[in-house]
Design a protein around this motif. Structure first.
Motif, PDB file in Angstrom:
ATOM      1  N   PHE A 151      22.522  34.775  25.160  1.00 34.48           N
ATOM      2  CA  PHE A 151      22.902  35.866  26.063  1.00 34.48           C
ATOM      3  C   PHE A 151      21.715  36.581  26.687  1.00 34.48           C
ATOM      4  N   ARG A 185      25.914  41.583  32.098  1.00 34.13           N
ATOM      5  CA  ARG A 185      26.481  40.254  32.353  1.00 34.13           C
ATOM      6  C   ARG A 185      27.876  40.186  31.755  1.00 34.13           C
ATOM      7  N   TYR A 191      31.290  37.882  30.628  1.00 40.10           N
ATOM      8  CA  TYR A 191      31.699  36.550  30.177  1.00 40.10           C
ATOM      9  C   TYR A 191      33.182  36.575  29.822  1.00 40.10           C
TER      10      TYR A 191
END
Length: 264
Positions: free
Chosen positions: A224, A248, A250
């Motif tokens: 990550f 980010r 996901y």
């Protein structure tokens, strides 16, 4: 020598001071003329609500008080004291004690809690699941499902003897939640051996009704990113924040399905 007027003398008389009514406050908020500070925004919203509900001549009287050294929490007509150990109902004219859990050592105290309520459109197989319950995480890694009315233990799950879990959060409200561990720190032995600890933390997701594990994910900095500092799960999206202010996103469902397919 001349004397300056006092600050009190400079203020306009009460009859000339005006305060915005609810319509003006709502219009200002709609136009974006409001503070971005959460505390000021909440105070403004409460002022609007008070102006709508209360009359100008409304007076408040003290009916009950209670002090607490720990955080006081409120949820759906219930007031929680002493780390969710004591629960009072606030729906009566004067708060009434619903239950008080036995005192426990600090190693077993409740760290975090979520109030679980059965969705109205669902009919669950067990009668106990139709009533509100309190999901609690203790300092010694136990997950308890307690009756919200009596404090009776309905179910309990031991999370892990290896990892320390600290907080709870909703993924999908009243459907799935997640348990987040404390951040992993490099030990003295690892530093001496020159071993890099790339594990940031662990996140375990559970289904509420019935209470069962969906999956547990290890947040590895090799996967990550080296600058990852925290994670949260919301609406099936795993959000990983970085020290560079980058976030980010996901798909948690995709990650779980990929892992399950790998082991199958």
């Amino acid at each position: 020598m001349c004397a300056l007027p006092s600050p009190r003398a400079q203020r306009p008389p009460a009859c000339t001071r005006t305060s915005k009514n609810s319509c003006a406050l709502l219009a200002s908020r709609y136009n974006g003329s409001c503070s971005n500070d959460f505390g000021r925004l909440l105070a403004s919203n409460l002022k609007i609500l008070r102006n709508i509900i209360l009359k100008d001549d409304t007076e408040f009287i003290k009916v009950w008080s209670k002090t607490s050294k720990s955080l006081i929490s409120y949820e759906s007509g219930r007031i929680y004291f002493d780390n969710y150990r004591c629960c009072y109902s606030s729906l009566l004219p004067e708060p009434e004690l619903l239950y008080e859990l036995p005192r426990t050592p600090k190693t077993e105290k409740i760290e975090d809690a979520l109030l679980c309520q059965c969705p109205l459109e669902n009919v669950l197989p067990n009668a106990s699941e139709q009533k509100s319950c309190l999901l609690t995480l203790t300092a010694n890694n136990w997950l308890y499902l307690l009756s919200a009315d009596t404090g009776e233990t309905l179910q309990r799950v031991y999370l892990s003897s290896r990892f320390k879990f600290r907080s709870l959060g909703w993924d999908s409200s009243q459907e799935t939640f997640y348990v987040k561990s404390v951040q992993c720190k490099q030990t003295a032995l690892e530093r001496q051996a020159g071993v890099d600890n790339n594990i940031l933390m662990r996140v375990a997701a559970f289904q509420v009704f019935p209470l069962q594990l969906v999956g547990m994910l290890e947040i590895n900095k090799k996967v990550f990113g080296k600058t990852a500092v925290d994670v949260l799960l919301s609406q099936g999206v795993l959000a990983v924040s970085h020290s560079s202010k980058l976030v980010r996103l996901y798909s948690f469902e995709y990650i779980v399905n990929e892992v399950m397919a790998y082991y199958i």
